[in-house]
Design a protein around this motif. Structure first.
Motif, PDB file in Angstrom:
ATOM      1  N   GLU A 105      41.012  27.811  54.002  1.00  0.00           N
ATOM      2  CA  GLU A 105      41.466  27.908  52.568  1.00  0.00           C
ATOM      3  C   GLU A 105      41.341  29.051  51.246  1.00  0.00           C
ATOM      4  O   GLU A 105      41.743  29.295  50.287  1.00  0.00           O
ATOM      5  N   LEU A 106      39.816  29.075  51.106  1.00  0.00           N
ATOM      6  CA  LEU A 106      39.428  30.356  50.407  1.00  0.00           C
ATOM      7  C   LEU A 106      39.933  31.677  50.315  1.00  0.00           C
ATOM      8  O   LEU A 106      39.735  31.704  49.506  1.00  0.00           O
ATOM      9  N   GLN A 107      39.966  31.981  52.001  1.00  0.00           N
ATOM     10  CA  GLN A 107      39.990  33.212  52.239  1.00  0.00           C
ATOM     11  C   GLN A 107      41.486  33.151  51.692  1.00  0.00           C
ATOM     12  O   GLN A 107      41.540  34.680  50.803  1.00  0.00           O
ATOM     13  N   ALA A 108      42.402  32.434  51.271  1.00  0.00           N
ATOM     14  CA  ALA A 108      43.855  32.542  51.122  1.00  0.00           C
ATOM     15  C   ALA A 108      43.892  32.908  49.405  1.00  0.00           C
ATOM     16  O   ALA A 108      44.618  33.479  49.239  1.00  0.00           O
ATOM     17  N   TYR A 109      43.229  32.269  48.733  1.00  0.00           N
ATOM     18  CA  TYR A 109      43.115  33.249  47.751  1.00  0.00           C
ATOM     19  C   TYR A 109      42.469  34.917  47.540  1.00  0.00           C
ATOM     20  O   TYR A 109      43.172  35.009  46.801  1.00  0.00           O
ATOM     21  N   GLY A 110      42.039  35.363  48.508  1.00  0.00           N
ATOM     22  CA  GLY A 110      41.854  36.635  47.809  1.00  0.00           C
ATOM     23  C   GLY A 110      40.618  36.791  46.898  1.00  0.00           C
ATOM     24  O   GLY A 110      39.663  37.510  47.715  1.00  0.00           O
ATOM     25  N   VAL A 111      40.942  36.592  46.029  1.00  0.00           N
ATOM     26  CA  VAL A 111      40.009  37.024  44.736  1.00  0.00           C
ATOM     27  C   VAL A 111      38.869  35.238  44.526  1.00  0.00           C
ATOM     28  O   VAL A 111      40.670  35.277  44.106  1.00  0.00           O
ATOM     29  N   VAL A 112      38.105  35.043  44.254  1.00  0.00           N
ATOM     30  CA  VAL A 112      37.508  34.074  43.358  1.00  0.00           C
ATOM     31  C   VAL A 112      36.803  34.288  42.475  1.00  0.00           C
ATOM     32  O   VAL A 112      36.363  35.380  42.070  1.00  0.00           O
ATOM     33  N   ASP A 113      36.891  33.523  41.436  1.00  0.00           N
ATOM     34  CA  ASP A 113      35.812  33.727  40.326  1.00  0.00           C
ATOM     35  C   ASP A 113      34.118  33.143  40.949  1.00  0.00           C
ATOM     36  O   ASP A 113      34.034  31.784  41.578  1.00  0.00           O
ATOM     37  N   ILE A 114      33.283  33.827  40.977  1.00  0.00           N
ATOM     38  CA  ILE A 114      32.185  33.300  40.796  1.00  0.00           C
ATOM     39  C   ILE A 114      30.936  33.353  39.739  1.00  0.00           C
ATOM     40  O   ILE A 114      31.409  33.997  38.495  1.00  0.00           O
ATOM     41  N   GLU A 115      29.926  33.068  40.035  1.00  0.00           N
ATOM     42  CA  GLU A 115      28.438  33.750  39.437  1.00  0.00           C
ATOM     43  C   GLU A 115      27.663  33.496  40.353  1.00  0.00           C
ATOM     44  O   GLU A 115      27.420  33.131  41.278  1.00  0.00           O
ATOM     45  N   TYR A 116      26.253  35.131  39.883  1.00  0.00           N
ATOM     46  CA  TYR A 116      25.458  35.215  40.534  1.00  0.00           C
ATOM     47  C   TYR A 116      24.457  35.346  39.744  1.00  0.00           C
ATOM     48  O   TYR A 116      24.249  35.224  38.590  1.00  0.00           O
ATOM     49  N   GLN A 117      23.514  35.686  40.663  1.00  0.00           N
ATOM     50  CA  GLN A 117      22.365  35.679  40.201  1.00  0.00           C
ATOM     51  C   GLN A 117      21.581  37.012  41.207  1.00  0.00           C
ATOM     52  O   GLN A 117      21.384  36.746  42.312  1.00  0.00           O
ATOM     53  N   SER A 118      20.422  37.354  41.061  1.00  0.00           N
ATOM     54  CA  SER A 118      19.599  38.589  41.426  1.00  0.00           C
ATOM     55  C   SER A 118      18.393  36.997  42.014  1.00  0.00           C
ATOM     56  O   SER A 118      17.538  36.362  41.153  1.00  0.00           O
TER      57      SER A 118
END
Length: 251
Positions: free
Chosen positions: A129-142
């Motif tokens: 299901e997540l792969q079907a989105y192709g591009v997803v909103d994310i958050e990241y940290q170093s």
């Protein structure tokens, strides 16, 4: 790892205290977007722009990523990030912890993840299901990189030609600081010679000094700018494709 290992005989000395310089991480997340690339084995790209080769395909269990703005002309190679997506229906709480091994641009994305890394963003049984989105909103940290049992290494790039041309790649770099300069000690004139950033994480030099090589590199981050110095880290009979262990763990 795809290359022969050889070990430096002499242990090194370091001009800075490693934990203070290399182990501080950000305590906040930045919003962005991420996508993924397909490969037959779901691992990384051995021809990535960082120049890591086979190491860049399998390091961190293949949970790697290409980045765009975070690439920073190669300075960002080897950095580690925690990436998590924002859709609570499909996304796991912890997300993926990735290593930057390549450059890549997507649809307003900061990360193009290997498929193995992308699947870590999903809750159990929600990968498709997540792969079907192709591009997803994310958050990241170093975050600091984790390489249990592995010390910092200098790999002599396969394009090196003994003794007239030396190119090196720094492997198992940890911490959240960036390596911004690499220099070699020229004993006959008693001075440090700067290496050139050829591309990505590859540093090179024509006509390197003869004999075992002392190196130092500059790290830059939240603790400021520091130099690390290492003696005899590359032996006098260095060989293209070999990697030489430093005996240092950048925990």
């Amino acid at each position: 790892m795809g290359f022969a290992l050889q070990y430096c005989c002499s242990l090194l000395f370091v001009t800075v205290l490693l934990p203070a310089v290399l182990c501080c991480s950000q305590d906040f997340f930045v919003s962005s977007r991420a996508t993924f690339y397909a490969s037959p084995d779901s691992l990384g790209n051995p021809t990535g722009a960082c120049g890591f080769g086979e190491y860049g395909r399998t390091v961190n269990g293949g949970e790697v990523s290409g980045v765009s703005g975070l690439y920073k002309n190669g300075t960002g190679c080897g950095a580690c990030y925690q990436v998590r997506c924002k859709n609570p229906q499909y996304c796991s709480e912890d997300g993926a912890k990735i290593v930057v091994t390549d450059y890549g641009e997507g649809d307003r994305t900061d990360f193009i993840l290997s498929l193995r890394a992308y699947t870590k963003l999903a809750r159990p049984n929600m990968v498709v299901e997540l792969q079907a989105y192709g591009v997803v909103d994310i958050e990241y940290q170093s975050i600091p990189c984790q390489y249990p049992g592995s010390n910092l290494m200098f790999k002599v790039h396969e394009h090196s030609r003994f003794p007239e041309y030396l190119a090196i790649v720094i492997l198992y770099q940890a911490g959240v600081n960036e390596i911004t300069s690499v220099e070699v000690w020229q004993n006959d004139c008693q001075q440090w010679r700067g290496m050139r950033r050829a591309y990505g994480a590859v540093w090179d030099m024509a006509n390197p000094p003869r004999g075992a090589l002392d190196l130092r590199f500059q790290v830059s981050g939240s603790a400021g700018v520091k130099w690390m110095q290492m003696r005899n880290v590359i032996p006098s009979d260095w060989k293209a494709g070999a990697a030489y262990e430093t005996g240092i763990q950048l925990a």
